[in-house]
Design a protein around this motif. Structure first.
Motif, PDB file in Angstrom:
ATOM      1  N   LYS A   1     107.891  12.770  -4.456  1.00 40.45           N
ATOM      2  CA  LYS A   1     107.853  11.207  -3.731  1.00 40.45           C
ATOM      3  C   LYS A   1     107.373  11.471  -2.415  1.00 40.45           C
ATOM      4  O   LYS A   1     107.979  11.578  -1.551  1.00 40.45           O
TER       5      LYS A   1
ATOM      6  N   ALA B   1     105.136   9.811  -0.393  1.00 34.17           N
ATOM      7  CA  ALA B   1     104.875   8.851   0.552  1.00 34.17           C
ATOM      8  C   ALA B   1     106.203   8.649   1.239  1.00 34.17           C
ATOM      9  O   ALA B   1     105.962   8.523   2.586  1.00 34.17           O
TER      10      ALA B   1
ATOM     11  N   ARG C   1     104.244  10.603  -7.308  1.00 37.12           N
ATOM     12  CA  ARG C   1     104.299   9.278  -7.425  1.00 37.12           C
ATOM     13  C   ARG C   1     103.417   8.544  -6.606  1.00 37.12           C
ATOM     14  O   ARG C   1     103.318   8.959  -5.587  1.00 37.12           O
ATOM     15  N   ILE C   2     102.629   7.438  -7.136  1.00 39.72           N
ATOM     16  CA  ILE C   2     101.650   6.850  -6.530  1.00 39.72           C
ATOM     17  C   ILE C   2     102.164   5.715  -5.577  1.00 39.72           C
ATOM     18  O   ILE C   2     101.559   5.163  -4.611  1.00 39.72           O
ATOM     19  N   THR C   3     103.471   5.415  -5.755  1.00 40.51           N
ATOM     20  CA  THR C   3     104.222   4.258  -5.193  1.00 40.51           C
ATOM     21  C   THR C   3     103.953   4.196  -3.539  1.00 40.51           C
ATOM     22  O   THR C   3     104.529   5.153  -3.012  1.00 40.51           O
ATOM     23  N   ASP C   4     103.331   3.499  -3.023  1.00 39.26           N
ATOM     24  CA  ASP C   4     103.263   3.425  -1.516  1.00 39.26           C
ATOM     25  C   ASP C   4     102.467   4.506  -1.072  1.00 39.26           C
ATOM     26  O   ASP C   4     102.524   4.795   0.245  1.00 39.26           O
ATOM     27  N   LEU C   5     101.822   5.297  -1.702  1.00 43.19           N
ATOM     28  CA  LEU C   5     101.158   6.772  -1.089  1.00 43.19           C
ATOM     29  C   LEU C   5     100.207   6.014  -0.238  1.00 43.19           C
ATOM     30  O   LEU C   5      99.743   6.832   0.744  1.00 43.19           O
ATOM     31  N   GLU C   6      99.005   5.067  -0.705  1.00 51.60           N
ATOM     32  CA  GLU C   6      98.013   4.856   0.083  1.00 51.60           C
ATOM     33  C   GLU C   6      98.381   4.344   1.320  1.00 51.60           C
ATOM     34  O   GLU C   6      98.263   4.412   2.510  1.00 51.60           O
ATOM     35  N   THR C   7      99.700   3.479   1.395  1.00 53.24           N
ATOM     36  CA  THR C   7     100.049   2.660   2.404  1.00 53.24           C
ATOM     37  C   THR C   7     100.452   3.910   3.610  1.00 53.24           C
ATOM     38  O   THR C   7     100.331   3.491   4.704  1.00 53.24           O
TER      39      THR C   7
ATOM     40  N   ASN D   1      95.621  11.515 -13.024  1.00 54.68           N
ATOM     41  CA  ASN D   1      96.673  11.141 -12.066  1.00 54.68           C
ATOM     42  C   ASN D   1      96.464  12.000 -10.698  1.00 54.68           C
ATOM     43  O   ASN D   1      96.450  11.426  -9.794  1.00 54.68           O
TER      44      ASN D   1
END
Length: 321
Positions: free
Chosen positions: A213, A215, A250-256, A279
């Motif tokens: 994780k 992010a 995990r890509i969740t919230d990564l760009e943010t 991925n």
């Protein structure tokens, strides 16, 4: 129209046929300038000096020059914008073209790292030098997720002394990331000398964490390390160096998280290890800014990190320029 470019103040060596080639393939675009991506501006110099300034820097992909202000701009990209001014010249140089064959010949192959300056020597060789040494507040994020074993972790650790030794005036922090609880192993204020920093890195012990994780860990760096306190220098660039096996992140919230870090003034360099999935490619896209090649170092495996210190340092130093 093209003949007006062929005069002595612009090019010292300029035969009639050579001028046509220069204009068509190199200068040739009157009324344009670099649109974005300028990384260096030089004032009070001639066009030939502007040309050579680009030649000596591997990072330089284009140049623009104002014959009115004598201002030279060097760009990372090849984009241009129309100005309509006959004083403005834009060029994407062709270093293989048969122009100025005697000028700075050793640097024509762009032999130096992107963050360094190529200096021609009188014996026909060249040397690469740091144009300007700059301080850095550096946080290294190490992937200790379930996809990284103890041997691979040690490869990351063993690669870092070379990186630290090649940088100038570093304040260093290290973060382990994997699950929802990333850990700051030591902060910017704890070790001042290069040797103490290296000793602290070499004393780190592998701690396997489930998940990946990233992010959450980037947010931690911004909140707990690059927060203007505890060694974070206000006049020094903050750089996050992420050493990651990207395929299972995990890509969740990564760009943010990555965008928020950049908006707060931090730069991000990604050392991608053993990239082999869609991925992983997507993750790197979320983490990177434009141009991606200035953010990214690709390591074929963890073991390859041991020979990639120069590439990693080059990527960090580009963020300081």
């Amino acid at each position: 129209m093209y003949r007006e470019f062929c005069f002595v103040p612009i090019f010292i060596i300029c035969l009639t046929t050579a001028c046509d080639r220069i204009v068509d393939h190199s200068i040739g675009q009157q009324g344009y300038k670099i649109e974005n991506g300028v990384f260096k501006t030089i004032s009070g110099r001639g066009m030939m000096a502007c040309w050579n300034a680009c030649l000596l820097r591997s990072r330089c992909a284009s140049l623009s020059y104002s014959r009115e202000t004598l201002e030279c701009s060097l760009g990372r990209f090849t984009n241009k914008t129309y100005t309509g001014s006959t004083s403005d010249l834009f060029s994407v140089p062709d270093w293989d073209a048969t122009i100025n064959q005697g000028a700075n010949q050793p640097c024509r192959s762009r032999p130096c790292p992107r963050s360094q300056l190529c200096v021609p020597l009188s014996n026909g060789n060249h040397t690469c030098t740091i144009e300007e040494a700059k301080s850095v507040d550096l946080t290294i994020m190490l992937d200790v997720s379930s996809t990284t074993n103890s041997t691979e972790f040690q490869d990351m650790i063993d690669s870092l002394p070379d990186v630290i030794n090649k940088l100038y005036d570093v304040r260093l922090a290290v973060v382990f990331f994997g699950d929802l609880n990333p850990v700051v192993k030591f902060g910017l204020h704890q070790y001042n000398s290069t040797q103490d920093q290296i000793n602290a890195i070499q004393a780190l012990v592998y701690e396997r964490k489930s998940g990946s994780k990233l992010a959450v860990a980037i947010d931690l760096v911004q909140n707990d390390i690059f927060n203007g306190l505890a060694g974070d220098r206000p006049d020094v660039k903050n750089v996050i160096l992420i050493m990651v096996y990207p395929n299972n992140v995990r890509i969740t919230d990564l760009e943010t998280a990555a965008s928020a870090a950049r908006n707060d003034g931090s730069e991000i360099v990604i050392v991608s290890i053993d990239l082999k999935s869609d991925n992983g490619i997507y993750v790197l896209g979320l983490l990177s800014s434009d141009p991606i090649n200035e953010d990214l170092v690709l390591a074929p495996s963890f073991a390859h990190l041991l020979d990639m210190g120069t590439e990693i340092v080059d990527a960090v130093m580009l963020k300081l320029s």
